[in-house]
Design a protein around this motif. Structure first.
Motif, PDB file in Angstrom:
ATOM      1  N   PHE A  74      -3.696   3.663  16.816  1.00 28.20           N
ATOM      2  CA  PHE A  74      -4.530   2.506  17.159  1.00 28.20           C
ATOM      3  C   PHE A  74      -3.744   1.301  17.695  1.00 28.20           C
ATOM      4  N   ASP A  75      -2.424   1.456  17.869  1.00 26.70           N
ATOM      5  CA  ASP A  75      -1.581   0.369  18.396  1.00 26.70           C
ATOM      6  C   ASP A  75      -1.686  -0.902  17.558  1.00 26.70           C
ATOM      7  N   TYR A  76      -1.860  -0.726  16.256  1.00 25.85           N
ATOM      8  CA  TYR A  76      -1.959  -1.878  15.353  1.00 25.85           C
ATOM      9  C   TYR A  76      -0.844  -1.755  14.311  1.00 25.85           C
ATOM     10  N   TYR A  77       0.046  -2.732  14.311  1.00 20.34           N
ATOM     11  CA  TYR A  77       1.212  -2.654  13.430  1.00 20.34           C
ATOM     12  C   TYR A  77       0.968  -3.507  12.184  1.00 20.34           C
ATOM     13  N   LEU A  78       0.646  -2.821  11.082  1.00 18.82           N
ATOM     14  CA  LEU A  78       0.312  -3.525   9.844  1.00 18.82           C
ATOM     15  C   LEU A  78       1.475  -4.342   9.296  1.00 18.82           C
ATOM     16  N   VAL A  79       2.704  -3.895   9.566  1.00 20.40           N
ATOM     17  CA  VAL A  79       3.874  -4.601   9.036  1.00 20.40           C
ATOM     18  C   VAL A  79       3.931  -6.025   9.571  1.00 20.40           C
ATOM     19  N   GLU A  80       3.456  -6.208  10.811  1.00 16.39           N
ATOM     20  CA  GLU A  80       3.497  -7.540  11.419  1.00 16.39           C
ATOM     21  C   GLU A  80       2.214  -8.320  11.171  1.00 16.39           C
ATOM     22  N   ASN A  81       1.252  -7.717  10.498  1.00 25.30           N
ATOM     23  CA  ASN A  81       0.004  -8.392  10.151  1.00 25.30           C
ATOM     24  C   ASN A  81      -0.161  -8.403   8.632  1.00 25.30           C
ATOM     25  N   LEU A  82      -0.718  -9.455   8.127  1.00 20.79           N
ATOM     26  CA  LEU A  82      -0.836  -9.631   6.683  1.00 20.79           C
ATOM     27  C   LEU A  82      -1.812  -8.613   6.097  1.00 20.79           C
ATOM     28  N   ILE A  83      -1.334  -7.821   5.151  1.00 19.03           N
ATOM     29  CA  ILE A  83      -2.208  -6.886   4.433  1.00 19.03           C
ATOM     30  C   ILE A  83      -2.841  -7.650   3.271  1.00 19.03           C
ATOM     31  N   THR A  84      -4.159  -7.812   3.323  1.00 19.43           N
ATOM     32  CA  THR A  84      -4.851  -8.581   2.286  1.00 19.43           C
ATOM     33  C   THR A  84      -5.302  -7.712   1.114  1.00 19.43           C
ATOM     34  N   ASP A  85      -5.431  -6.393   1.358  1.00 19.84           N
ATOM     35  CA  ASP A  85      -5.856  -5.501   0.274  1.00 19.84           C
ATOM     36  C   ASP A  85      -5.453  -4.072   0.640  1.00 19.84           C
ATOM     37  N   GLU A  86      -5.089  -3.290  -0.358  1.00 13.12           N
ATOM     38  CA  GLU A  86      -4.774  -1.880  -0.129  1.00 13.12           C
ATOM     39  C   GLU A  86      -4.869  -1.106  -1.431  1.00 13.12           C
ATOM     40  N   TYR A  87      -5.221   0.158  -1.329  1.00 16.41           N
ATOM     41  CA  TYR A  87      -5.228   1.058  -2.483  1.00 16.41           C
ATOM     42  C   TYR A  87      -5.308   2.486  -1.954  1.00 16.41           C
ATOM     43  N   TYR A  88      -5.106   3.454  -2.856  1.00 12.40           N
ATOM     44  CA  TYR A  88      -5.215   4.847  -2.437  1.00 12.40           C
ATOM     45  C   TYR A  88      -5.948   5.661  -3.490  1.00 12.40           C
ATOM     46  N   GLU A  89      -6.514   6.789  -3.038  1.00 10.17           N
ATOM     47  CA  GLU A  89      -7.205   7.726  -3.912  1.00 10.17           C
ATOM     48  C   GLU A  89      -6.632   9.115  -3.677  1.00 10.17           C
ATOM     49  N   VAL A  90      -6.839  10.003  -4.652  1.00 14.15           N
ATOM     50  CA  VAL A  90      -6.352  11.375  -4.541  1.00 14.15           C
ATOM     51  C   VAL A  90      -7.538  12.317  -4.631  1.00 14.15           C
ATOM     52  N   PHE A  91      -7.592  13.292  -3.698  1.00 17.07           N
ATOM     53  CA  PHE A  91      -8.683  14.259  -3.661  1.00 17.07           C
ATOM     54  C   PHE A  91      -8.120  15.678  -3.679  1.00 17.07           C
ATOM     55  N   PHE A  92      -8.912  16.603  -4.238  1.00 14.51           N
ATOM     56  CA  PHE A  92      -8.472  18.002  -4.337  1.00 14.51           C
ATOM     57  C   PHE A  92      -9.338  18.959  -3.546  1.00 14.51           C
ATOM     58  N   GLU A  93     -10.475  18.511  -3.019  1.00 13.06           N
ATOM     59  CA  GLU A  93     -11.373  19.379  -2.252  1.00 13.06           C
ATOM     60  C   GLU A  93     -11.692  20.666  -3.002  1.00 13.06           C
ATOM     61  N   SER A  94     -11.972  20.553  -4.300  1.00  9.21           N
ATOM     62  CA  SER A  94     -12.311  21.682  -5.181  1.00  9.21           C
ATOM     63  C   SER A  94     -11.182  22.693  -5.337  1.00  9.21           C
ATOM     64  N   ASN A  95     -10.011  22.376  -4.816  1.00  9.85           N
ATOM     65  CA  ASN A  95      -8.866  23.276  -4.923  1.00  9.85           C
ATOM     66  C   ASN A  95      -7.591  22.443  -4.960  1.00  9.85           C
ATOM     67  N   PRO A  96      -6.822  22.510  -6.069  1.00  8.89           N
ATOM     68  CA  PRO A  96      -5.579  21.714  -6.166  1.00  8.89           C
ATOM     69  C   PRO A  96      -4.617  21.972  -5.016  1.00  8.89           C
ATOM     70  N   GLU A  97      -4.715  23.164  -4.385  1.00 10.01           N
ATOM     71  CA  GLU A  97      -3.812  23.478  -3.280  1.00 10.01           C
ATOM     72  C   GLU A  97      -4.121  22.638  -2.047  1.00 10.01           C
ATOM     73  N   ASN A  98      -5.338  22.064  -1.974  1.00  3.63           N
ATOM     74  CA  ASN A  98      -5.738  21.263  -0.816  1.00  3.63           C
ATOM     75  C   ASN A  98      -5.668  19.767  -1.106  1.00  3.63           C
ATOM     76  N   LYS A  99      -4.830  19.394  -2.023  1.00  2.00           N
ATOM     77  CA  LYS A  99      -4.727  17.996  -2.430  1.00  2.00           C
ATOM     78  C   LYS A  99      -4.349  17.103  -1.250  1.00  2.00           C
ATOM     79  N   PHE A 100      -5.042  15.963  -1.142  1.00  2.00           N
ATOM     80  CA  PHE A 100      -4.673  14.990  -0.119  1.00  2.00           C
ATOM     81  C   PHE A 100      -4.877  13.568  -0.638  1.00  2.00           C
ATOM     82  N   TYR A 101      -4.199  12.635   0.019  1.00  2.00           N
ATOM     83  CA  TYR A 101      -4.296  11.220  -0.326  1.00  2.00           C
ATOM     84  C   TYR A 101      -5.140  10.509   0.726  1.00  2.00           C
ATOM     85  N   GLN A 102      -5.883   9.511   0.271  1.00  2.00           N
ATOM     86  CA  GLN A 102      -6.624   8.648   1.191  1.00  2.00           C
ATOM     87  C   GLN A 102      -6.201   7.201   0.928  1.00  2.00           C
ATOM     88  N   PHE A 103      -5.574   6.598   1.923  1.00  2.00           N
ATOM     89  CA  PHE A 103      -5.094   5.224   1.807  1.00  2.00           C
ATOM     90  C   PHE A 103      -6.031   4.274   2.547  1.00  2.00           C
TER      91      PHE A 103
END
Length: 329
Positions: free
Chosen positions: A188-217
């Motif tokens: 997206f050509d948007y550099y977060l490091v040079e812009n103030l991050i006002t909020d952030e968090y992440y979640e973890v999902f398994f898609e009903s299978n631990p082998e398919n684990k992924f993070y959502q930031f």
């Protein structure tokens, strides 16, 4: 299965030797994940030996100790490590298909995932040259569906970028966070490091299978919000979304034809020559609405190579004409 188990243990012993040599190398000493790969490999050897004993009521003994030639060039040792890992992966895949017993199937699937991860880590952190010193048999590459020259997947595998160095990151969450930030810049050509991050968090999902684990930031800056999904094992970004609070609506809104043209221009700019290997599925188009008004169009692009069962979904905001969402599936 008896000879297959013996073969796998022999190859795993060679993998252990190679990992030791790579860990001792000054070039790759900083990559701490090799220590985890070594532990995983030794654990697999014990599991296979235990399975052998239960099945044949005998100890698994390696009569002919496998010999392996280590190279002074660490890159060549990585290539050899990949070769042995592919050997294990191929043999485990054969066993997995031969036995329908659920216990066997789970065990072989676990071994398969383990060495698939090992290969994925090598490709992520240390992309190998295309001129490898060994010949990858076609059946092995079919199992993996990995092509180091495939720019489509390189684009989503941020770690393969030679412009960014993540090797100093020891904490996995920090590493994944940085990959997500870099992905936002690339897509997206948007550099977060040079812009103030006002909020952030992440979640973890398994898609009903631990082998398919992924993070959502999630990231929020002064005027934009982003969502990035990344696989836990391969560390490949497969979904990215943006929303801009200060977006200027352009009148009139895009129609389907102009929306497709705008998406093609975006893909051509980002994927360069790889765009020629994508073709739009004319039978698929999805429209999202806000009230009675169309808010965005979603297009589907398939990959020309039939051996790669991947497709790309991409959404464009009809009012701002900004790419809103990209999804590799």
């Amino acid at each position: 299965m008896k000879n297959d188990l013996i073969f796998i243990v022999q190859e795993c012993i060679c993998i252990d030797f190679l990992i030791n040599a790579i860990m001792a190398s000054n070039i790759y000493k900083h990559l701490n994940f090799f220590n985890n790969l070594k532990k995983e490999n030794l654990k697999n050897i014990k599991v296979i030996c235990h399975l052998y004993k239960l099945t044949y009521n005998d100890e698994l003994l390696i009569k002919d100790t496998p010999s392996i030639k280590l190279d002074r060039n660490a890159q060549n040792n990585l290539n050899t490590l990949l070769e042995y890992s592919l050997n294990v992966l191929t043999r485990v895949d054969i066993l997995k298909k031969l036995y329908s017993n659920s216990c066997y199937n789970k065990l072989f699937q676990g071994l398969y995932n383990s060495y698939f991860d090992l290969i994925s880590y090598i490709h992520c952190f240390c992309p190998l040259s295309s001129n490898t010193s060994f010949d990858l048999k076609s059946e092995k590459t079919d199992i993996l569906n990995l092509n180091p020259n495939n720019n489509l997947f390189t684009f989503f595998n941020i770690l393969s970028s030679h412009n960014v160095d993540f090797s100093h990151k020891e904490n996995k969450i920090e590493l994944i966070r940085d990959i997500c930030i870099e992905a936002i810049y690339i897509f997206f050509d948007y550099y977060l490091v040079e812009n103030l991050i006002t909020d952030e968090y992440y979640e973890v999902f398994f898609e009903s299978n631990p082998e398919n684990k992924f993070y959502q930031f999630f990231f929020k800056s002064n005027n934009s919000s982003f969502k990035v999904r990344i696989y836990d094992k391969s560390l490949i970004v497969f979904y990215i979304y943006q929303f801009n609070d200060d977006t200027l609506n352009i009148s009139p809104p895009l129609n389907k034809i102009d929306g497709k043209i705008a998406v093609d221009m975006y893909l051509k700019e980002k994927f360069k020559g790889e765009f020629n290997n994508l073709f739009c599925d004319e039978n698929y188009i999805s429209s999202s609405y806000y009230g009675n008004d169309i808010e965005s169009y979603k297009f589907k692009y398939n990959y020309n190579n039939r051996s790669i069962e991947k497709c790309l979904y991409i959404s464009i905001d009809v009012n701002s004409r900004i790419i809103q969402e990209i999804y590799l599936i």
